[in-house]
Scaffold this active site. Structure first.
Site, PDB file in Angstrom:
ATOM      1  N   CYS A  87       0.824  -1.223   0.000  1.00  0.00           N
ATOM      2  CA  CYS A  87       0.000   0.000   0.000  1.00  0.00           C
ATOM      3  C   CYS A  87       0.854   1.268   0.000  1.00  0.00           C
ATOM      4  O   CYS A  87       0.314   2.367  -0.159  1.00  0.00           O
ATOM      5  CB  CYS A  87      -0.941   0.003   1.192  1.00  0.00           C
ATOM      6  SG  CYS A  87      -1.979  -1.452   1.263  1.00  0.00           S
ATOM      7  N   CYS A 210     -13.385  -0.263   7.915  1.00  0.00           N
ATOM      8  CA  CYS A 210     -12.475  -0.696   6.836  1.00  0.00           C
ATOM      9  C   CYS A 210     -12.456   0.302   5.694  1.00  0.00           C
ATOM     10  O   CYS A 210     -13.491   0.867   5.334  1.00  0.00           O
ATOM     11  CB  CYS A 210     -12.938  -2.026   6.259  1.00  0.00           C
ATOM     12  SG  CYS A 210     -13.201  -3.318   7.466  1.00  0.00           S
ATOM     13  N   SER A 211     -11.285   0.457   5.076  1.00  0.00           N
ATOM     14  CA  SER A 211     -11.268   1.136   3.779  1.00  0.00           C
ATOM     15  C   SER A 211     -11.881   0.174   2.762  1.00  0.00           C
ATOM     16  O   SER A 211     -11.867  -1.041   2.966  1.00  0.00           O
ATOM     17  CB  SER A 211      -9.839   1.501   3.375  1.00  0.00           C
ATOM     18  OG  SER A 211      -9.039   0.336   3.310  1.00  0.00           O
ATOM     19  N   ILE A 213     -12.606  -1.566  -1.191  1.00  0.00           N
ATOM     20  CA  ILE A 213     -11.900  -2.008  -2.402  1.00  0.00           C
ATOM     21  C   ILE A 213     -12.210  -0.957  -3.471  1.00  0.00           C
ATOM     22  O   ILE A 213     -13.374  -0.618  -3.686  1.00  0.00           O
ATOM     23  CB  ILE A 213     -12.449  -3.379  -2.871  1.00  0.00           C
ATOM     24  CG1 ILE A 213     -12.465  -4.399  -1.732  1.00  0.00           C
ATOM     25  CG2 ILE A 213     -11.748  -3.862  -4.116  1.00  0.00           C
ATOM     26  CD1 ILE A 213     -11.196  -5.076  -1.417  1.00  0.00           C
ATOM     27  N   LYS A 332     -10.267   5.618   4.174  1.00  0.00           N
ATOM     28  CA  LYS A 332     -11.493   5.029   4.697  1.00  0.00           C
ATOM     29  C   LYS A 332     -12.724   5.406   3.873  1.00  0.00           C
ATOM     30  O   LYS A 332     -13.551   4.555   3.584  1.00  0.00           O
ATOM     31  CB  LYS A 332     -11.646   5.480   6.165  1.00  0.00           C
ATOM     32  CG  LYS A 332     -12.965   5.212   6.799  1.00  0.00           C
ATOM     33  CD  LYS A 332     -13.211   3.718   6.913  1.00  0.00           C
ATOM     34  CE  LYS A 332     -14.669   3.372   6.897  1.00  0.00           C
ATOM     35  NZ  LYS A 332     -15.334   3.372   5.622  1.00  0.00           N
ATOM     36  N   HIS A 336      -9.305   3.317  -1.458  1.00  0.00           N
ATOM     37  CA  HIS A 336      -7.906   2.905  -1.307  1.00  0.00           C
ATOM     38  C   HIS A 336      -7.479   1.983  -2.452  1.00  0.00           C
ATOM     39  O   HIS A 336      -7.298   0.783  -2.264  1.00  0.00           O
ATOM     40  CB  HIS A 336      -7.755   2.221   0.069  1.00  0.00           C
ATOM     41  CG  HIS A 336      -6.386   1.753   0.401  1.00  0.00           C
ATOM     42  ND1 HIS A 336      -5.240   2.314  -0.121  1.00  0.00           N
ATOM     43  CD2 HIS A 336      -5.958   0.761   1.248  1.00  0.00           C
ATOM     44  CE1 HIS A 336      -4.175   1.686   0.369  1.00  0.00           C
ATOM     45  NE2 HIS A 336      -4.590   0.739   1.185  1.00  0.00           N
TER      46      HIS A 336
HETATM   47  C1  LIG Z   1     -14.974  -4.434   4.148  1.00  0.00           C
HETATM   48  C2  LIG Z   1     -15.088  -5.284   2.914  1.00  0.00           C
HETATM   49  C3  LIG Z   1     -14.796  -6.758   3.244  1.00  0.00           C
HETATM   50  C4  LIG Z   1     -16.504  -5.136   2.342  1.00  0.00           C
HETATM   51  O1  LIG Z   1     -16.581  -5.844   1.136  1.00  0.00           O
HETATM   52  P1  LIG Z   1     -17.937  -6.601   0.692  1.00  0.00           P
HETATM   53  O2  LIG Z   1     -18.421  -7.401   1.836  1.00  0.00           O
HETATM   54  O3  LIG Z   1     -17.664  -7.319  -0.584  1.00  0.00           O
HETATM   55  O4  LIG Z   1     -18.920  -5.413   0.482  1.00  0.00           O
HETATM   56  P2  LIG Z   1     -19.699  -5.064  -0.852  1.00  0.00           P
HETATM   57  O5  LIG Z   1     -18.716  -4.593  -1.894  1.00  0.00           O
HETATM   58  O6  LIG Z   1     -20.578  -6.205  -1.215  1.00  0.00           O
HETATM   59  O7  LIG Z   1     -20.557  -3.817  -0.422  1.00  0.00           O
HETATM   60  C5  LIG Z   1     -21.715  -3.930   0.366  1.00  0.00           C
HETATM   61  C6  LIG Z   1     -22.149  -2.529   0.756  1.00  0.00           C
HETATM   62  O8  LIG Z   1     -21.213  -1.988   1.681  1.00  0.00           O
HETATM   63  C7  LIG Z   1     -20.600  -0.807   1.147  1.00  0.00           C
HETATM   64  N1  LIG Z   1     -19.189  -0.897   1.515  1.00  0.00           N
HETATM   65  C8  LIG Z   1     -18.273  -1.771   1.074  1.00  0.00           C
HETATM   66  N2  LIG Z   1     -17.105  -1.563   1.681  1.00  0.00           N
HETATM   67  C9  LIG Z   1     -17.281  -0.532   2.526  1.00  0.00           C
HETATM   68  C10 LIG Z   1     -16.441   0.153   3.407  1.00  0.00           C
HETATM   69  N3  LIG Z   1     -15.163  -0.227   3.536  1.00  0.00           N
HETATM   70  N4  LIG Z   1     -16.928   1.181   4.121  1.00  0.00           N
HETATM   71  C11 LIG Z   1     -18.227   1.549   3.968  1.00  0.00           C
HETATM   72  N5  LIG Z   1     -19.090   0.930   3.138  1.00  0.00           N
HETATM   73  C12 LIG Z   1     -18.610  -0.102   2.421  1.00  0.00           C
HETATM   74  C13 LIG Z   1     -20.824  -0.887  -0.343  1.00  0.00           C
HETATM   75  O9  LIG Z   1     -20.841   0.399  -0.923  1.00  0.00           O
HETATM   76  C14 LIG Z   1     -22.184  -1.547  -0.407  1.00  0.00           C
HETATM   77  O10 LIG Z   1     -23.175  -0.590  -0.106  1.00  0.00           O
HETATM   78  P3  LIG Z   1     -24.596  -0.621  -0.844  1.00  0.00           P
HETATM   79  O11 LIG Z   1     -25.210  -1.925  -0.445  1.00  0.00           O
HETATM   80  O12 LIG Z   1     -25.298   0.580  -0.282  1.00  0.00           O
HETATM   81  O13 LIG Z   1     -24.302  -0.545  -2.301  1.00  0.00           O
HETATM   82  C15 LIG Z   1     -14.064  -4.790   1.818  1.00  0.00           C
HETATM   83  O14 LIG Z   1     -14.339  -3.450   1.515  1.00  0.00           O
HETATM   84  C16 LIG Z   1     -12.640  -4.941   2.287  1.00  0.00           C
HETATM   85  O15 LIG Z   1     -12.065  -6.029   2.209  1.00  0.00           O
HETATM   86  N6  LIG Z   1     -12.004  -3.859   2.758  1.00  0.00           N
HETATM   87  C17 LIG Z   1     -10.626  -3.909   3.250  1.00  0.00           C
HETATM   88  C18 LIG Z   1      -9.679  -3.664   2.122  1.00  0.00           C
HETATM   89  C19 LIG Z   1      -8.244  -3.843   2.571  1.00  0.00           C
HETATM   90  O16 LIG Z   1      -7.920  -4.734   3.333  1.00  0.00           O
HETATM   91  N7  LIG Z   1      -7.355  -3.012   2.066  1.00  0.00           N
HETATM   92  C20 LIG Z   1      -5.947  -3.071   2.389  1.00  0.00           C
HETATM   93  C21 LIG Z   1      -5.704  -2.429   3.675  1.00  0.00           C
HETATM   94  S1  LIG Z   1      -4.081  -2.713   4.273  1.00  0.00           S
END
Ligand SMILES: CC(C)(COP(=O)(O)OP(=O)(O)OC[C@H]1O[C@@H](n2cnc3c(N)ncnc32)[C@H](O)[C@@H]1OP(=O)(O)O)[C@@H](O)C(=O)NCCC(=O)NCCS
Length: 390
Positions: A87, A210-211, A213, A332, A336
């Site tokens: 990152c 979480c941030s 994708i 966030k 990201h």
């Molecule tokens: C948190 C996480 C698991 C969610 O993914 P997901 O379960 O596939 O979620 P979806 O893409 O299906 O989204 C579902 C809903 O949540 C929302 N959403 C997804 N991620 C979000 C987040 N991080 N914050 C706020 N809302 C989020 C989407 O917009 C969607 O909203 P909607 O239903 O109103 O359209 C994913 O964003 C993630 O893995 N984040 C961490 C990324 C990471 O590790 N980065 C590296 C850091 S070192």
């Protein structure tokens, strides 16, 4: 040795988020155009390119990114090198570019970062991101980044009494700031209650901790101080830079409430700039998870260990606080796209310093700080920027 020769003369990003139908190369080219020809910097003036991207091999089955992206951005033929530090890929590209200008090797260079993450499922993206952890001891055993930062959150809670509500407050602040940032993935405020309601991703971290994708790209142009005025009336100088690394394997860490590479890189950058935390008007830090912002605010010296959450609660780090942190919304809520993040952070500091952050403008904007780390903080780059006329 203090830095004395490098200025930022432009910076731009694409919108971050789920950019359906837009490829990595298209996003990259858009960011490059916005940072060059669209602000009157001819592409022919660029002598080399430093490119940040983390893991396109797993996300879009594309390696050898630097020449490919440069070609698509209309810069075929230039020396182009990819920098990878998970990152922190964008900031390591930036730091290499700073060193190239400082040494006098080049006058004017491009730094650009990008990542296309939403073309795969969340599971696949999570697996790709996990390559930034130690595969022998961590990722192959099923540990993911939400899991890693959950460990840090629990440690911070146990040692300092940080609460789930404190974490949620960081999310509320991020979404509030991003709500007025047209390039953010999420432009919607959330209440504390909403932040504390959704499903757990890795206890105690919920969805809003979480941030996301994301897809996106960002680019900046660096030049020598001597040439900077050719391009803009408001150059921003790079006055300090620091980089450090730490053990990848978490078993070798003494403490999960602080990231030693962040502390070390910050100290190096402050020393180089001849400045300290009290001289910083604001900071942009790597808030890949809410707990990461709280820890970073301590590691960069803005607050004592254990006092980051209190500063957040007291509004010190709010947009209108004494020490704004992530004034445009951070990873966030802005998103990201990993390889773009470090470059985008520099774009944010640049825009704040020149007074072009619109509704997200911080009041004091002479000197700004950026902190970008990779993986569980095994790589960290810190830069300090100051407006040339400050
Ligand atoms: C948190 C996480 C698991 C969610 O993914 P997901 O379960 O596939 O979620 P979806 O893409 O299906 O989204 C579902 C809903 O949540 C929302 N959403 C997804 N991620 C979000 C987040 N991080 N914050 C706020 N809302 C989020 C989407 O917009 C969607 O909203 P909607 O239903 O109103 O359209 C994913 O964003 C993630 O893995 N984040 C961490 C990324 C990471 O590790 N980065 C590296 C850091 S070192």
């Amino acid at each position: 040795m203090p830095l004395k020769n490098t200025s930022i003369v432009s910076g731009a990003q694409t919108k971050f988020g789920y950019l359906d139908g837009i490829s990595q190369r298209e996003m990259f080219a858009e960011a490059v155009d916005k940072a060059t020809v669209e602000v009157g910097i001819p592409k022919k003036d660029i002598q080399a390119a430093f490119v940040g991207t983390f893991i396109p091999e797993m996300l879009i089955h594309q390696g050898h990114s630097a020449p490919l992206l440069l070609d698509f951005a209309g810069l075929r033929g230039l020396p182009a090198t990819r920098h990878e530090a998970a990152c922190a890929s964008g900031a390591t590209a930036l730091r290499a570019a700073v060193m190239a200008i400082e040494s006098g090797f080049y006058d004017t260079v491009l730094v650009a970062g990008s990542e296309k993450m939403t073309s795969v499922s969340t599971n696949r993206a999570t697996e790709a991101l996990a390559a930034a952890a130690d595969d022998m001891f961590e990722s192959s055993m099923g540990l993911t980044f939400p899991g890693v930062f959950a460990i840090a959150a629990v440690a911070h809670m146990e040692k300092y009494g940080t609460s789930p509500e404190d974490l949620a407050l960081a999310a509320v602040k991020a979404h509030k700031n991003a709500s007025t940032n047209p390039l953010a993935q999420f432009q919607k405020e959330i209440t504390l209650e909403k932040a504390m309601t959704p499903r757990y991703i890795a206890w105690p971290l919920r969805l809003f901790d979480c941030s996301p994708i994301s897809d996106g790209a960002a680019a900046i142009v660096l030049t020598s101080k001597e040439k900077a005025k050719q391009y803009t009336d408001t150059p921003v100088d790079v006055v300090g830079t620091g980089q450090a690394s730490a053990s990848m394997n978490l078993c070798d860490r003494e403490d999960f409430t602080s990231f030693e590479a962040s502390v070390s890189a910050s100290k190096t950058a402050y020393k180089m700039a001849g400045l300290g935390p009290k001289d910083m008007d604001f900071a942009v830090v790597h808030d890949c998870f809410t707990i990461a912002e709280i820890i970073a605010s301590e590691d960069i010296g803005f607050f004592k260990p254990g006092e980051g959450a209190k500063a957040l609660r007291d509004g010190v780090t709010a947009l209108d606080g004494d020490k704004p942190i992530n004034p445009m919304g951070g990873l966030k809520a802005v998103g990201h796209p990993v390889g773009a993040t470090g470059v985008k952070q520099a774009v944010v500091v640049y825009r704040e310093l020149i007074g072009e952050a619109g509704a997200n403008q911080v009041a004091k904007h002479d000197t700004g700080f950026m902190h970008n780390f990779g993986g569980t903080g095994a790589s960290c780059v810190v830069n300090i920027f100051r407006r040339s006329d400050a």
